[in-house]
Design a protein around this motif. Sequence first.
Motif, PDB file in Angstrom:
ATOM      1  N   ILE A  19      53.715  61.149  11.571  1.00  0.00           N
ATOM      2  CA  ILE A  19      52.913  62.093  12.350  1.00  0.00           C
ATOM      3  C   ILE A  19      51.974  62.812  11.392  1.00  0.00           C
ATOM      4  CG2 ILE A  19      52.945  64.044  13.930  1.00  0.00           C
ATOM      5  CD1 ILE A  19      54.260  61.532  15.021  1.00  0.00           C
ATOM      6  N   ARG A  20      50.703  62.841  11.748  1.00  0.00           N
ATOM      7  CA  ARG A  20      49.714  63.567  10.944  1.00  0.00           C
ATOM      8  C   ARG A  20      48.697  64.198  11.873  1.00  0.00           C
ATOM      9  NH1 ARG A  20      44.918  61.017  11.032  1.00  0.00           N
ATOM     10  NH2 ARG A  20      44.817  58.737  11.274  1.00  0.00           N
ATOM     11  N   ARG A  45      45.893  56.735  20.033  1.00  0.00           N
ATOM     12  CA  ARG A  45      46.981  57.054  19.109  1.00  0.00           C
ATOM     13  C   ARG A  45      47.366  58.526  19.147  1.00  0.00           C
ATOM     14  NH1 ARG A  45      44.840  54.925  13.544  1.00  0.00           N
ATOM     15  NH2 ARG A  45      46.857  55.688  12.855  1.00  0.00           N
ATOM     16  N   VAL A  46      46.678  59.315  19.961  1.00  0.00           N
ATOM     17  CA  VAL A  46      46.996  60.735  20.071  1.00  0.00           C
ATOM     18  C   VAL A  46      48.257  60.907  20.926  1.00  0.00           C
ATOM     19  CG1 VAL A  46      46.190  62.987  20.876  1.00  0.00           C
ATOM     20  CG2 VAL A  46      44.578  61.383  19.827  1.00  0.00           C
ATOM     21  N   ARG A  80      52.683  65.712  23.511  1.00  0.00           N
ATOM     22  CA  ARG A  80      52.901  66.788  22.543  1.00  0.00           C
ATOM     23  C   ARG A  80      51.732  67.768  22.555  1.00  0.00           C
ATOM     24  NH1 ARG A  80      55.014  66.039  16.327  1.00  0.00           N
ATOM     25  NH2 ARG A  80      54.677  68.183  15.637  1.00  0.00           N
ATOM     26  N   TYR A  81      50.511  67.230  22.730  1.00  0.00           N
ATOM     27  CA  TYR A  81      49.342  68.105  22.792  1.00  0.00           C
ATOM     28  C   TYR A  81      49.420  69.030  24.004  1.00  0.00           C
ATOM     29  CZ  TYR A  81      44.481  69.524  23.471  1.00  0.00           C
ATOM     30  OH  TYR A  81      43.343  70.253  23.669  1.00  0.00           O
ATOM     31  N   ILE A 110      48.447  62.558  15.445  1.00  0.00           N
ATOM     32  CA  ILE A 110      48.343  61.101  15.530  1.00  0.00           C
ATOM     33  C   ILE A 110      49.679  60.496  15.133  1.00  0.00           C
ATOM     34  CG2 ILE A 110      47.225  59.055  14.544  1.00  0.00           C
ATOM     35  CD1 ILE A 110      45.442  60.573  16.412  1.00  0.00           C
ATOM     36  N   ALA A 111      50.099  59.490  15.882  1.00  0.00           N
ATOM     37  CA  ALA A 111      51.303  58.740  15.538  1.00  0.00           C
ATOM     38  C   ALA A 111      50.894  57.424  14.894  1.00  0.00           C
ATOM     39  CB  ALA A 111      52.143  58.485  16.784  1.00  0.00           C
ATOM     40  N   GLU A 112      51.442  57.149  13.717  1.00  0.00           N
ATOM     41  CA  GLU A 112      51.171  55.914  13.016  1.00  0.00           C
ATOM     42  C   GLU A 112      52.451  55.095  12.955  1.00  0.00           C
ATOM     43  OE1 GLU A 112      49.571  57.140   9.264  1.00  0.00           O
ATOM     44  OE2 GLU A 112      47.513  57.093  10.026  1.00  0.00           O
ATOM     45  N   TRP A 113      52.514  54.045  13.785  1.00  0.00           N
ATOM     46  CA  TRP A 113      53.672  53.154  13.784  1.00  0.00           C
ATOM     47  C   TRP A 113      53.408  52.018  12.820  1.00  0.00           C
ATOM     48  CZ3 TRP A 113      52.097  55.411  18.399  1.00  0.00           C
ATOM     49  CH2 TRP A 113      53.053  56.196  19.045  1.00  0.00           C
TER      50      TRP A 113
END
Length: 334
Positions: A213-214, A224-225, A229-230, A238-241
Amino acid sequence: MIKSLRQRWRRWVNRRIPRADEQTFTQNNIFILPSGAGVVFGALLVIMLLTGINYQNSLIYLLTFVLGAIFVAAMHQTHRNLAGIQLALVSAGEAYPGSPIVFRLRASAKQQSFSVLLQSDPASPVRIDVGPDGPVELELTTTARRRGPVLLPDIRVETRFPFGLLTAWSWMRLHSPGLCYPKPVTPPYDAGGDDDGDTAQSKKAADPDHADIRPWRQGDLSQRVLWKRYARTGDMVIAEWEGEQGNPVWLDFDAFPGADRELRLSYLAALVEARNQAHQPYGLRLPGLKIDPDAGSVHRQQCLHALGTFGFEIPVTSADSGASGSALYVGGAA
């Protein structure tokens, strides 16, 4: 002789009008001379005056002096039409070789000015009216020929308002260059690889449920947002899988032994475009510079900017424009 006079004139103009990204036209930097029509008009006045003297005709005298007064008034109006205009560089563009580099400028004036012509290339002049109603934005272009900073040729700013009898002109000599990227060349093999010794990242890639998460950055894909959660916290992240997208690859300058510097940069430019189109995270390594892995249009532009400025004295962190360095390709000349 003529060439020497032109060189002296140009050196004098360059001293009088130094390079700057903002220029205000005043009596100190505006030049004015009769146009072709003005020369003919002046010659006719001389002929009329000689005719009036020869025949002692009062009507000819009157007409000559009236037309002479109109000429003098036109001279003041033409100079006034250009004086007070301010030009400022908004952004200097970036492009690949053979593509136009766009320079966006903003013109403003406290008094109304009509039919002001701006041109850096005689084939593509721009004519504007500017006044107290608000600034006017315009675009001038030059063609990129080779990698590196590209200065826009000197901008000639002129007007012949109101009657076309006189030409008032000046120049703007931009300080900040645009940028020409390396020409993309498909490499003989894909040199992208994982970071050496990054075992922790490999473990993350093996776990398909793991996500980093960044904070959101400009250029990130909206898909990717984490919208839930927002909506709950107001934080756009942003979630980076890594299990889905694979490990970020590194595009390394040293991965192409035997190729010269320009060819290596062209290979890297092609790989940057390929990774960007695949929406795959990638990082860039150049001698003395390392850009961490990321994805998106902003990251692409940052990498291409670094490739374009490599070896030149120009900041690599700016994506819009940079300060001029000691080595510049003026006007995109080859």
